[in-house]
Design an enzyme around this catalytic site. Structure first.
Site, PDB file in Angstrom:
ATOM      1  N   ARG A 122       0.847  -1.066  -0.020  1.00  0.00           N
ATOM      2  CA  ARG A 122      -0.141  -0.117   0.109  1.00  0.00           C
ATOM      3  C   ARG A 122       0.791   1.305   0.038  1.00  0.00           C
ATOM      4  O   ARG A 122       0.658   2.018   1.010  1.00  0.00           O
ATOM      5  CB  ARG A 122      -1.027  -0.188   1.168  1.00  0.00           C
ATOM      6  N   GLN A 127      -1.165   2.757  -5.622  1.00  0.00           N
ATOM      7  CA  GLN A 127      -2.884   3.177  -5.049  1.00  0.00           C
ATOM      8  C   GLN A 127      -3.608   2.415  -6.160  1.00  0.00           C
ATOM      9  O   GLN A 127      -4.691   2.057  -5.639  1.00  0.00           O
ATOM     10  CB  GLN A 127      -2.784   4.640  -4.739  1.00  0.00           C
ATOM     11  N   ASP A 130      -4.792  -1.153  -5.698  1.00  0.00           N
ATOM     12  CA  ASP A 130      -5.172  -1.495  -4.180  1.00  0.00           C
ATOM     13  C   ASP A 130      -6.615  -2.156  -4.338  1.00  0.00           C
ATOM     14  O   ASP A 130      -7.606  -1.638  -4.008  1.00  0.00           O
ATOM     15  CB  ASP A 130      -4.949  -0.118  -3.405  1.00  0.00           C
ATOM     16  N   SER A 133      -8.627  -2.198  -0.843  1.00  0.00           N
ATOM     17  CA  SER A 133      -9.248  -0.789  -0.568  1.00  0.00           C
ATOM     18  C   SER A 133     -10.449  -0.986  -1.568  1.00  0.00           C
ATOM     19  O   SER A 133     -11.795  -0.667  -0.939  1.00  0.00           O
ATOM     20  CB  SER A 133      -8.553   0.391  -1.018  1.00  0.00           C
ATOM     21  N   TYR A 229      -0.670   0.617  10.142  1.00  0.00           N
ATOM     22  CA  TYR A 229      -1.682  -0.419  10.497  1.00  0.00           C
ATOM     23  C   TYR A 229      -1.550  -0.841  11.892  1.00  0.00           C
ATOM     24  O   TYR A 229      -0.670  -0.924  12.636  1.00  0.00           O
ATOM     25  CB  TYR A 229      -1.224  -1.422   9.569  1.00  0.00           C
TER      26      TYR A 229
END
Ligand code: NAD
Length: 378
Positions: A122, A127, A130, A133, A229
């Protein structure tokens, strides 16, 4: 270079890995695309839509597998599918490499190069790839709709000639990608929303969506890693979170839980007593069902009743919104494929900071340390 797309075969799976607009982009990048007949139907795309985009539609699944230089999928291909591919071919899909590494042994033994969409780092550069997500966004949205659909009340505050209808109360546990989308959707429908997360950064995001952020004094312990995270918490810290959740659960009509810790069992956020304390007619939607669940008594893909409270743990909500889930996923995999294609040919640069970390097997070796460790444990 031939990119192949199979029809997904897992029960309830309606997504397709490539939508026709992505097929056009890949053909513009000088690749060719073959797709199994009717692979797009669940996502409302016909064989003719794919032909118009420039793909070849193939009836014979085994011939398609044998011809693939790169196979793209949504869920992991079967062991037989892996065995039917030619040595050295590439697979790009969700593969569950940390939960079920043993299922990738046939790919390893056949010398396939496998890339896992779950392992795409990530980082800013990745992006557009991803897919976690993308799918979490769809799942969070759908969870709020499921909640609204299920409860015996309306979500918004209404002032009518027959009196005032109070707004529904929604509690969201875990304010990552799915949680934030659930909050946003519940707010749009007019509910009053509270949310809890162990990461301090989530507070600002929750408040910006018009929800209340619930804070727990965890005694200043470290709750996140360098990458931002959540980390696995001590039993004492988890208990403090659970006590606070149990208190707020008493007034909630809908609870949506999304808390996960990468590579670990999902944290337990609601014990039986918290569920017992809820109002009749309320619902809990546990989105962490596939990693062990956040709620005692939740069962993956089953609906459980406890004293008038419903507990659901749907594990594949993205498949229930197949058009947009496929569209987002297709763009994610196409962005990844663009890293692998140079002048229409495969170019695997394992030193690339997206390609290398996403690779699970290559030339008969496990390429990812975490997966190799998970394999030893399994
Ligand atoms: P996830 O699915 O792993 O977890 C969901 C949420 O659960 C997280 O917000 C986590 O903090 C929370 N959680 C974990 N343990 C908990 C506990 N005991 N109690 C309460 N909540 C708990 O996470 P995700 O949604 O995939 O992403 C989380 C973070 O990653 C967010 O900060 C997000 O913005 C960030 N992110 C960054 C990128 C990027 O490209 N840089 C992309 C996606 C997500």
């Amino acid at each position: 270079m031939n990119i192949a797309v199979l029809k997904e075969t897992s029960p309830g799976e309606a997504r397709v890995a490539l939508m026709p607009d992505s097929v056009k982009k890949l053909i513009a990048a000088k690749a060719s695309v073959s797709i199994e007949s009717s692979a797009g139907l669940g996502a409302a795309r016909t064989d003719d839509d794919y032909r118009e985009a420039g793909a070849t539609v193939v009836d014979d699944r085994n011939a398609l597998l044998a011809s693939a230089d790169v196979l793209v999928g949504v869920t992991r291909p079967s062991a037989d599918d892996f065995r039917r591919m030619k040595k050295g071919a590439v697979v790009l899909s969700f593969l569950r490499p940390l939960d079920e590494p043993d299922k990738l042994v046939p790919a390893l033994e056949n010398g396939l190069t496998t890339f896992s969409m779950e392992l795409v780092p990530r980082i800013t550069r990745a992006q557009a790839m991803d897919a976690l997500s993308s799918m979490a966004t769809v799942a969070g949205y759908k969870a709020a709709l499921l909640g609204a659909d299920h409860i015996p009340r309306m979500f918004p505050l209404l002032m009518t000639a027959a009196g005032t209808v109070p707004p529904a109360r929604v509690l969201v546990l875990g304010a990552g990608v799915a949680g934030l989308q659930a909050i946003a959707t519940a707010r749009r429908l007019g509910a009053v929303v509270e949310a809890y997360d162990v990461r301090a950064a989530a507070g600002e995001q929750v408040r910006s969506l018009g929800a209340t952020f619930l804070e727990v004094d965890l005694g200043g312990i470290q709750t996140e890693d360098k990458g931002g995270y959540a980390v696995e918490l001590s039993e004492e810290a988890l208990k403090r979170g659970r006590d606070m959740v149990a208190e707020h659960a008493k007034t909630a009509d809908v609870i949506i839980t999304t808390a996960q810790v990468p590579g670990k069992r999902a944290p337990l956020l609601m014990e039986e007593s918290a569920v017992k304390g809820m109002k009749r007619g309320a619902i809990v939607i546990d989105l962490a069902g596939s990693t062990g669940g956040n709620v005692v008594g939740s069962k993956p893909d089953e609906i459980v009743e406890r004293n008038g409270v419903t507990i659901m743990a749907p594990t594949n909500l993205p498949a229930t919104i197949p058009v947009h889930a496929s569209q987002l996923y297709s763009r994610n995999v196409t962005a990844f494929l663009n890293l692998l294609i140079k002048d229409g040919e495969l170019n695997l640069d394992m030193n690339d900071d997206v390609i290398g970390p996403s690779c699970v097997t290559h030339e008969g070796k496990w390429m990812n340390q975490r997966v190799a460790t998970a394999m030893r444990v399994a």
